[in-house]
Motif scaffolding. Sequence first.
Motif, PDB file in Angstrom:
ATOM      1  N   ILE A   1       0.845  -1.201   0.000  1.00 24.23           N
ATOM      2  CA  ILE A   1       0.000   0.000   0.000  1.00 24.23           C
ATOM      3  C   ILE A   1       0.881   1.253   0.000  1.00 24.23           C
ATOM      4  N   LEU A   2       1.868   1.279   0.880  1.00 24.35           N
ATOM      5  CA  LEU A   2       2.729   2.458   1.001  1.00 24.35           C
ATOM      6  C   LEU A   2       3.615   2.652  -0.227  1.00 24.35           C
ATOM      7  N   ASN A   3       4.174   1.574  -0.739  1.00 24.69           N
ATOM      8  CA  ASN A   3       5.074   1.674  -1.894  1.00 24.69           C
ATOM      9  C   ASN A   3       4.354   2.104  -3.165  1.00 24.69           C
ATOM     10  N   ASN A   4       3.100   1.742  -3.280  1.00 22.66           N
ATOM     11  CA  ASN A   4       2.331   2.113  -4.467  1.00 22.66           C
ATOM     12  C   ASN A   4       1.518   3.381  -4.259  1.00 22.66           C
ATOM     13  N   LYS A   5       1.709   3.989  -3.077  1.00 23.30           N
ATOM     14  CA  LYS A   5       0.999   5.234  -2.741  1.00 23.30           C
ATOM     15  C   LYS A   5      -0.501   5.117  -3.005  1.00 23.30           C
ATOM     16  N   MET A   6      -1.051   3.975  -2.581  1.00 22.76           N
ATOM     17  CA  MET A   6      -2.482   3.738  -2.773  1.00 22.76           C
ATOM     18  C   MET A   6      -3.288   4.539  -1.764  1.00 22.76           C
ATOM     19  N   THR A   7      -4.489   4.888  -2.142  1.00 20.49           N
ATOM     20  CA  THR A   7      -5.393   5.541  -1.211  1.00 20.49           C
ATOM     21  C   THR A   7      -5.767   4.525  -0.150  1.00 20.49           C
ATOM     22  N   VAL A   8      -5.482   4.850   1.087  1.00 21.53           N
ATOM     23  CA  VAL A   8      -5.717   3.906   2.175  1.00 21.53           C
ATOM     24  C   VAL A   8      -7.185   3.869   2.575  1.00 21.53           C
ATOM     25  N   ILE A   9      -7.864   4.995   2.522  1.00 17.16           N
ATOM     26  CA  ILE A   9      -9.255   5.042   2.950  1.00 17.16           C
ATOM     27  C   ILE A   9     -10.114   4.236   1.978  1.00 17.16           C
TER      28      ILE A   9
ATOM     29  N   ILE B   1      -2.687  -7.014  26.802  1.00 19.09           N
ATOM     30  CA  ILE B   1      -2.565  -5.672  26.226  1.00 19.09           C
ATOM     31  C   ILE B   1      -1.103  -5.353  25.936  1.00 19.09           C
ATOM     32  N   SER B   2      -0.225  -5.666  26.868  1.00 20.73           N
ATOM     33  CA  SER B   2       1.206  -5.395  26.671  1.00 20.73           C
ATOM     34  C   SER B   2       1.768  -6.201  25.503  1.00 20.73           C
ATOM     35  N   ALA B   3       1.382  -7.468  25.418  1.00 22.64           N
ATOM     36  CA  ALA B   3       1.857  -8.318  24.310  1.00 22.64           C
ATOM     37  C   ALA B   3       1.322  -7.801  22.975  1.00 22.64           C
ATOM     38  N   SER B   4       0.050  -7.401  22.941  1.00 21.73           N
ATOM     39  CA  SER B   4      -0.552  -6.883  21.709  1.00 21.73           C
ATOM     40  C   SER B   4       0.142  -5.592  21.276  1.00 21.73           C
ATOM     41  N   THR B   5       0.406  -4.733  22.229  1.00 21.02           N
ATOM     42  CA  THR B   5       1.100  -3.479  21.937  1.00 21.02           C
ATOM     43  C   THR B   5       2.482  -3.756  21.370  1.00 21.02           C
ATOM     44  N   GLU B   6       3.183  -4.715  21.957  1.00 20.99           N
ATOM     45  CA  GLU B   6       4.524  -5.055  21.477  1.00 20.99           C
ATOM     46  C   GLU B   6       4.484  -5.651  20.069  1.00 20.99           C
ATOM     47  N   LEU B   7       3.507  -6.532  19.801  1.00 18.89           N
ATOM     48  CA  LEU B   7       3.407  -7.103  18.457  1.00 18.89           C
ATOM     49  C   LEU B   7       3.127  -6.012  17.433  1.00 18.89           C
ATOM     50  N   MET B   8       2.196  -5.110  17.744  1.00 20.26           N
ATOM     51  CA  MET B   8       1.918  -4.018  16.815  1.00 20.26           C
ATOM     52  C   MET B   8       3.150  -3.131  16.627  1.00 20.26           C
ATOM     53  N   SER B   9       3.888  -2.911  17.688  1.00 16.33           N
ATOM     54  CA  SER B   9       5.100  -2.079  17.596  1.00 16.33           C
ATOM     55  C   SER B   9       6.154  -2.694  16.693  1.00 16.33           C
ATOM     56  N   ILE B  10       6.382  -4.002  16.825  1.00 10.89           N
ATOM     57  CA  ILE B  10       7.414  -4.609  15.974  1.00 10.89           C
ATOM     58  C   ILE B  10       6.943  -4.722  14.522  1.00 10.89           C
ATOM     59  N   CYS B  11       5.625  -4.830  14.320  1.00  9.27           N
ATOM     60  CA  CYS B  11       5.091  -4.813  12.948  1.00  9.27           C
ATOM     61  C   CYS B  11       5.296  -3.430  12.322  1.00  9.27           C
ATOM     62  N   ILE B  12       4.942  -2.403  13.066  1.00  8.15           N
ATOM     63  CA  ILE B  12       5.104  -1.030  12.569  1.00  8.15           C
ATOM     64  C   ILE B  12       6.576  -0.718  12.348  1.00  8.15           C
ATOM     65  N   ASP B  13       7.432  -1.185  13.247  1.00 12.63           N
ATOM     66  CA  ASP B  13       8.871  -0.981  13.103  1.00 12.63           C
ATOM     67  C   ASP B  13       9.382  -1.611  11.808  1.00 12.63           C
ATOM     68  N   ALA B  14       8.887  -2.788  11.489  1.00 10.95           N
ATOM     69  CA  ALA B  14       9.298  -3.460  10.243  1.00 10.95           C
ATOM     70  C   ALA B  14       8.915  -2.610   9.035  1.00 10.95           C
ATOM     71  N   VAL B  15       7.693  -2.113   9.017  1.00  9.84           N
ATOM     72  CA  VAL B  15       7.233  -1.294   7.893  1.00  9.84           C
ATOM     73  C   VAL B  15       8.030   0.010   7.824  1.00  9.84           C
ATOM     74  N   THR B  16       8.201   0.652   8.958  1.00  9.32           N
ATOM     75  CA  THR B  16       8.924   1.927   9.019  1.00  9.32           C
ATOM     76  C   THR B  16      10.347   1.794   8.501  1.00  9.32           C
ATOM     77  N   ASN B  17      10.967   0.662   8.779  1.00  7.88           N
ATOM     78  CA  ASN B  17      12.358   0.448   8.371  1.00  7.88           C
ATOM     79  C   ASN B  17      12.494  -0.265   7.028  1.00  7.88           C
ATOM     80  N   GLY B  18      11.387  -0.418   6.317  1.00 14.54           N
ATOM     81  CA  GLY B  18      11.430  -0.997   4.978  1.00 14.54           C
ATOM     82  C   GLY B  18      11.650  -2.498   4.928  1.00 14.54           C
TER      83      GLY B  18
END
Length: 186
Positions: free
Chosen positions: A67-75, A150-167
């Motif tokens: 989605i990000l690489n193709n600059k697709m409309t997310v909405i 909640i803590s585990a879910s937050t951590e999983l989302m964080s490492i997923c976002i980190d992966a995307v952020t860092n390519g």
Amino acid sequence: PPRRYSDLSRVIAVDLDFKYLTKHFTSSGQKYHFMRAPKEDVTVGYSNGCNFIHENANKWIEITNRILNNKMTVINSRLRENSLEHLALALHCLQDTFSPGHTTRAHSNTIHKPGNITDIHIYNEHNKITHSKHDYTSGSTKSILGKMSISASTELMSICIDAVTNGHNKLHSWEKFKNIWINLGK
């Protein structure tokens, strides 16, 4: 038209949506809820559950990168809905590891270091009622298991976002995450 859930309710929808609800009753569907099939031992059920979380988290990363690489409309994008479905499946399965109706864990009072998983349960007619009761009580933000979830879910989302952020195309911290939040041991 198919029923649409808000982004936040998709994690819950794994237990409510008919296409996932029936997974409770099939041997191949036990991994959706971090449970094991009747003929599986604990290590096989554990492996299936961990792989399910890992594969769905990686699928979210892959689709989000597309989605990000193709600059697709997310909405209102079907691709966005598809990515959220994978993240919801991963989070639901992870959160089920903190329910005594799904697993037995060694005792811990430390929110950021839960006890190891020592057993993985089988969903059947005998435990259907207590299974649901455990899901509600462990899902409370007032319970230690709810706070761990909640803590585990937050951590999983964080490492997923980190992966995307860092390519990255996949989770790079999976083993570390697994050893902290869903470790199998005595």
